[in-house]
Design an enzyme around this catalytic site. Structure first.
Site, PDB file in Angstrom:
ATOM      1  N   GLU A  45       0.825  -1.212   0.000  1.00  0.00           N
ATOM      2  CA  GLU A  45       0.000   0.000   0.000  1.00  0.00           C
ATOM      3  C   GLU A  45       0.859   1.262   0.000  1.00  0.00           C
ATOM      4  O   GLU A  45       0.522   2.256  -0.645  1.00  0.00           O
ATOM      5  CB  GLU A  45      -0.953  -0.009   1.190  1.00  0.00           C
ATOM      6  N   CYS A 200     -14.011   1.892 -15.157  1.00  0.00           N
ATOM      7  CA  CYS A 200     -14.556   3.229 -14.910  1.00  0.00           C
ATOM      8  C   CYS A 200     -13.403   4.220 -14.768  1.00  0.00           C
ATOM      9  O   CYS A 200     -13.234   4.885 -13.751  1.00  0.00           O
ATOM     10  CB  CYS A 200     -15.428   3.212 -13.647  1.00  0.00           C
ATOM     11  N   CYS A 207     -18.181   2.055 -20.371  1.00  0.00           N
ATOM     12  CA  CYS A 207     -19.479   1.811 -19.746  1.00  0.00           C
ATOM     13  C   CYS A 207     -20.142   0.540 -20.248  1.00  0.00           C
ATOM     14  O   CYS A 207     -20.921  -0.089 -19.524  1.00  0.00           O
ATOM     15  CB  CYS A 207     -20.400   3.010 -19.960  1.00  0.00           C
ATOM     16  N   CYS A 210     -19.276  -2.268 -17.944  1.00  0.00           N
ATOM     17  CA  CYS A 210     -19.428  -2.037 -16.508  1.00  0.00           C
ATOM     18  C   CYS A 210     -20.574  -2.851 -15.910  1.00  0.00           C
ATOM     19  O   CYS A 210     -21.709  -2.786 -16.397  1.00  0.00           O
ATOM     20  CB  CYS A 210     -19.662  -0.552 -16.245  1.00  0.00           C
ATOM     21  N   CYS A 216     -26.226   2.913 -12.855  1.00  0.00           N
ATOM     22  CA  CYS A 216     -25.319   4.064 -12.774  1.00  0.00           C
ATOM     23  C   CYS A 216     -26.069   5.368 -13.053  1.00  0.00           C
ATOM     24  O   CYS A 216     -26.632   5.573 -14.143  1.00  0.00           O
ATOM     25  CB  CYS A 216     -24.184   3.903 -13.774  1.00  0.00           C
TER      26      CYS A 216
END
Length: 297
Positions: A45, A200, A207, A210, A216
């Site tokens: 991370e 995205c 799209c 997605c 959405c």
């Protein structure tokens, strides 16, 4: 079409999509967790902050081979840590990670803590990293929100083309759509990030691919341009960041202290070079000793 109310049902399609489409990344593998546990997640991370996955993977492997535990890294010198960080960028992260390792040893007997507040108390750890470790290393239920997640939330739930500036509101919104079950919540956290990173995307959202397309709010509204108020990062070329990077590359390659007169003598902007040197010393990334400059001892 009105924006859907934020609820766990909004993100249900992400479960199956993630199982089929998630990238095979080292920190997602069971053998990685078995070998390095929460320390491996923490290191990954730190490295992933503002750095592409493709650049992180080889560095992560080398780092954890050299320092597989917080104790191993805490015993290293700051110079070794900065040297190993190489060209990952934003090298202060290397020093923060080193300090965090020392703190884990001193405060937690060498075990990366599970508690979010304890994680937040470590050097260089903010809201995202603390919750990411608690969720992805220990399996606890917390909202984990990065840039990619914020974009998914802005579009799918709020109907905006781009997210606003980061705020605590992002955590509350993500918390509202997480399932109660910690395992399922962990999947949704990871899947939202993955969706933002691969589908995205900021400039060219796909799209048609997605899994949230049917719900959405932004897509239903016709993908309007609602503006982008995010702060833009200054160009790297010709910046102080570039000068700092050049100084650090010189110091990493030098076998010993470099005379100050030999530090980028041909840099086109001498004042910028000097600012870079001063800022590296102030950040603890370099040390001045008389007339010479070196990595921190």
């Amino acid at each position: 079409m009105a924006a859907p109310a934020p609820s766990p049902a909004t993100m249900t399609p992400l479960h199956g999509w993630y199982a089929e489409h998630a990238r095979d990344l080292p920190w997602r593998r069971p053998d990685f967790h078995a070998a390095f546990g929460a320390w491996g997640v923490l290191v990954s991370e730190f490295m992933l902050q503002q750095t592409p996955v493709s650049r992180v993977i080889p560095h992560l492997d080398a780092w954890l081979t050299r320092w597989p535990t917080p104790r191993a890294m805490a015993a290293a010198s700051p110079a070794e840590v900065v040297q190993q960080w190489a060209n990952l960028g934003y090298p202060r992260r290397a020093l923060w990670l080193h300090r965090a390792a020392v703190e884990v040893v001193e405060r937690h007997r060498g075990v990366v803590p599970r508690d979010v507040d304890a994680l937040l108390a470590l050097s260089g750890i903010g809201d995202y990293t603390a919750r990411a470790v608690a969720v992805f290393a220990y399996g606890d239920r917390h909202p984990v929100v990065d840039t990619n997640t914020r974009r998914v939330l802005a579009r799918a739930i709020e109907g905006r083309a781009q997210p606003g500036s980061p705020s605590r509101r992002d955590l509350a919104l993500m918390a509202a759509i997480l399932p109660e079950d910690p395992v399922a919540a962990s999947v949704i956290n990871a899947a939202a990030m993955e969706l933002g990173a691969t589908v995205c995307t900021s400039r060219a959202p796909q799209c048609e691919r997605c899994p949230l397309a049917d719900a959405c709010a932004w897509l239903a509204a016709g993908r309007p341009d609602t503006g982008d108020g995010r702060r833009r990062q200054a160009a790297y070329e010709g910046s102080d960041r570039q000068a700092r990077g050049a100084v650090l590359r010189l110091l990493r390659a030098a076998p010993a202290t470099v005379p100050l007169t030999a530090v980028l003598p041909d840099w086109p902007d001498a004042h910028q070079r000097d600012r870079a040197i001063d800022s590296l010393i102030a950040d603890g990334l370099a040390e001045a000793d008389g007339e010479g400059l070196s990595l921190p001892r």
